[in-house]
Design an enzyme around this catalytic site. Structure first.
Site, PDB file in Angstrom:
ATOM      1  N   ASP A 239      -3.264   4.383   2.712  1.00 31.19           N
ATOM      2  CA  ASP A 239      -3.569   4.635   4.123  1.00 31.19           C
ATOM      3  C   ASP A 239      -3.301   6.098   4.414  1.00 31.19           C
ATOM      4  OD1 ASP A 239      -4.399   2.329   5.336  1.00 31.19           O
ATOM      5  OD2 ASP A 239      -2.680   2.190   6.686  1.00 31.19           O
TER       6      ASP A 239
ATOM      7  N   ASP B 227       1.442   4.747   2.335  1.00 31.87           N
ATOM      8  CA  ASP B 227       1.065   5.334   3.620  1.00 31.87           C
ATOM      9  C   ASP B 227       1.422   6.817   3.665  1.00 31.87           C
ATOM     10  OD1 ASP B 227       0.558   2.651   5.122  1.00 31.87           O
ATOM     11  OD2 ASP B 227       2.548   2.400   4.245  1.00 31.87           O
TER      12      ASP B 227
ATOM     13  N   ASP C 175       0.863  -1.182   0.000  1.00 33.85           N
ATOM     14  CA  ASP C 175       0.000   0.000   0.000  1.00 33.85           C
ATOM     15  C   ASP C 175       0.901   1.235   0.000  1.00 33.85           C
ATOM     16  OD1 ASP C 175       1.088   0.301   2.525  1.00 33.85           O
ATOM     17  OD2 ASP C 175      -0.817   0.249   3.593  1.00 33.85           O
TER      18      ASP C 175
HETATM   19  N1  DCT Z   1       2.532  -0.294  11.773  1.00 31.20           N
HETATM   20  C1  DCT Z   1       2.862  -0.803  13.019  1.00 31.20           C
HETATM   21  N2  DCT Z   1       2.193  -1.876  13.521  1.00 31.20           N
HETATM   22  C2  DCT Z   1       1.207  -2.455  12.812  1.00 31.20           C
HETATM   23  C3  DCT Z   1       0.858  -1.953  11.552  1.00 31.20           C
HETATM   24  C4  DCT Z   1       1.549  -0.873  11.052  1.00 31.20           C
HETATM   25  O1  DCT Z   1       3.745  -0.299  13.669  1.00 31.20           O
HETATM   26  N3  DCT Z   1       0.581  -3.506  13.330  1.00 31.20           N
HETATM   27  C5  DCT Z   1       3.270   0.842  11.226  1.00 31.20           C
HETATM   28  C6  DCT Z   1       4.638   0.450  10.772  1.00 31.20           C
HETATM   29  C7  DCT Z   1       4.573   0.495   9.288  1.00 31.20           C
HETATM   30  C8  DCT Z   1       3.427   1.434   8.996  1.00 31.20           C
HETATM   31  O2  DCT Z   1       2.583   1.360  10.109  1.00 31.20           O
HETATM   32  C9  DCT Z   1       2.705   1.100   7.737  1.00 31.20           C
HETATM   33  O3  DCT Z   1       2.181  -0.224   7.775  1.00 31.20           O
HETATM   34  P1  DCT Z   1       2.262  -1.156   6.495  1.00 31.20           P
HETATM   35  O4  DCT Z   1       1.834  -0.430   5.292  1.00 31.20           O
HETATM   36  O5  DCT Z   1       1.530  -2.404   6.849  1.00 31.20           O
HETATM   37  O6  DCT Z   1       3.813  -1.510   6.463  1.00 31.20           O
HETATM   38  P2  DCT Z   1       4.908  -1.152   5.387  1.00 31.20           P
HETATM   39  O7  DCT Z   1       6.195  -1.253   6.101  1.00 31.20           O
HETATM   40  O8  DCT Z   1       4.587   0.131   4.714  1.00 31.20           O
HETATM   41  O9  DCT Z   1       4.802  -2.366   4.392  1.00 31.20           O
HETATM   42  P3  DCT Z   1       4.392  -2.346   2.830  1.00 31.20           P
HETATM   43  O10 DCT Z   1       5.603  -1.852   2.132  1.00 31.20           O
HETATM   44  O11 DCT Z   1       4.062  -3.751   2.474  1.00 31.20           O
HETATM   45  O12 DCT Z   1       3.214  -1.446   2.689  1.00 31.20           O
HETATM   46 MG    MG Z   2       2.807   0.400   3.621  1.00 31.11          MG
END
Ligand code: DCT
Ligand code: MG
Length: 388
Positions: free
Chosen positions: A312, A234, A232
């Site tokens: 997000d 963010d 996604d």
């Molecule tokens: N986060 C966290 N704990 C969680 C979910 C999310 O601390 N249970 C934080 C850390 C990363 C950030 O939110 C964004 O979440 P993701 O989009 O799920 O992680 P990402 O590292 O951006 O992974 P991706 O590259 O797959 O989107």
């Molecule tokens: Mg992400």
């Protein structure tokens, strides 16, 4: 004795050193028997973990077992495998022998068994049998639907639903998020590229500029850590004047929807998981599905010119912005370890909103990530080295 002590500390502080495995005959055997020994801090937030992974054969195996544990709601096992995988990601060279792992933290009996299997046989038998299992395959497919978690997938599997076809014909009632998750299944399971993330960033910036001048947008998540793809995109949104950000999220979402750039948005307090009672009335987070146009061609019935991408959005007041940036940059394990470090080592509570010092019984203010690391007594780790 004092000098010996400090030399030892110095050696442990450098990230790795070499030692002859044949202590009795160091001169003759050194070139082939020379193996890197590692010294690594036990919390992931004390280490620098870049995207340059020298042990992906091992981290892939451990991550798959972590994922399988999480999909089966075995959180303790999941974290243990995640910690072991994160440790292997932080090693500066490829591991070739079990003896190199002696004395390292985070490696439990089970993880060591998996590593040994991979080093000796090229693959882990447990990983291979997990990958083949009907349950794991079904959990992967079903939780690949946006809005479907491990609990829902488990319930469906117990009712005999193992794939999308069976789900579609099952008569299960899906909520709004799950319906669009199923509709955009292929798009949402295709990794988002950095170029797509940048294009979406421009749209989000335009949206916040239109609804409240002076608002700021920051890219967080994996892309801020330098990843080239993600599941996604963010973003964190704030305004330099405290309080101006209140009510911003519904306006941004309304603007995006009016421009037909989003397919569906899920304001967390309306559709998402339960929120903490303290800020119930704020739309703090919004999961949405963007409709990203691929080019300037005309759409026809057979030629789709857009694709769905998960975005997000999080709004934060400026007073909490540094904590929000730190909390949303990740990785998930790095965040978990920061909170564990704060609680266990510093008697502090860290969240994406604040840092509370339980000893002094007060909140610690910060306007930058560097200040927060300093409060925590940690060396500053830049985003690109938080890929634990
Ligand atoms: N986060 C966290 N704990 C969680 C979910 C999310 O601390 N249970 C934080 C850390 C990363 C950030 O939110 C964004 O979440 P993701 O989009 O799920 O992680 P990402 O590292 O951006 O992974 P991706 O590259 O797959 O989107
Ligand atoms: Mg992400």
């Amino acid at each position: 004795q004092g000098r010996g002590q400090s030399l030892r500390v110095h050696l442990l502080d450098v990230s790795w050193y070499t030692e002859s495995m044949r202590a009795g005959h160091p001169e003759q055997q050194i070139s082939e028997a020379e193996v890197a020994l590692f010294s690594v801090s036990s919390y992931a937030c004390q280490r620098r973990t870049t995207l340059d992974n020298h042990n992906s054969n091992l981290t892939d195996a451990l991550s798959l077992l972590a994922e399988n544990a999480e999909l089966n709601n075995e959180d303790g096992r999941g974290v243990a495998f995640r910690r072991a995988a994160a440790l292997m990601k932080a090693l500066p060279t490829q591991v070739i022998s079990m003896s190199q792992l002696r004395g390292l933290p985070c490696l439990g009996e089970h993880s060591l068994r998996v590593i040994k299997d991979v080093l000796e046989n090229g693959v882990s038998s447990e990983v291979e049998s997990t990958k083949q299992s009907k349950r794991y395959k079904a959990l992967k497919i079903l939780t690949g639907i946006f809005g479907v978690g491990a609990k829902t997938a488990d319930r469906w599997i117990r009712e005999g639903i193992y794939n999308l076809e069976q789900l579609r014909h099952s008569g299960q009632t899906l909520n709004r998020a799950q319906k669009s998750g199923l509709e955009h299944y292929d798009d949402l399971n295709e990794p988002v590229t950095k170029a797509e993330a940048d294009a979406i960033g421009e749209i989000v910036q335009k949206a916040v500029d239109s609804v409240l001048t002076g608002s700021q947008v920051a890219l967080t998540g994996g892309f801020r850590r330098g990843k080239l793809t993600g599941h996604d995109v963010d973003f964190l949104i704030t305004h330099p004047e405290e309080g101006k950000e209140v009510g911003l999220m519904p306006k941004v979402v309304a603007w995006l929807e009016s421009q037909k750039t989003t397919r569906n948005s899920y304001l967390e307090s309306k559709d998402g998981p339960a929120r903490p009672a303290s800020n119930m009335d704020r739309f703090e987070r919004c999961f949405s599905i963007f409709k990203l146009t691929k080019g300037k061609e005309q759409e026809t019935a057979s030629h789709k010119i857009w694709r769905a991408v998960r975005v997000d959005l999080v709004v934060s007041p400026i007073s909490q912005f540094a904590f929000a940036v730190l909390g949303w940059t990740g990785s998930k394990l790095f965040e978990r370890e920061l909170r564990r470090w704060a609680g266990h080592e510093k008697n502090m509570s860290l969240s994406s909103h604040a840092l509370f010092d339980n000893t002094q019984n007060k909140y610690l203010r910060a306007t930058s990530e560097e200040e927060i690391f300093a409060y925590l007594g940690l060396e500053y780790i830049p985003p690109s080295e938080r890929n634990a």
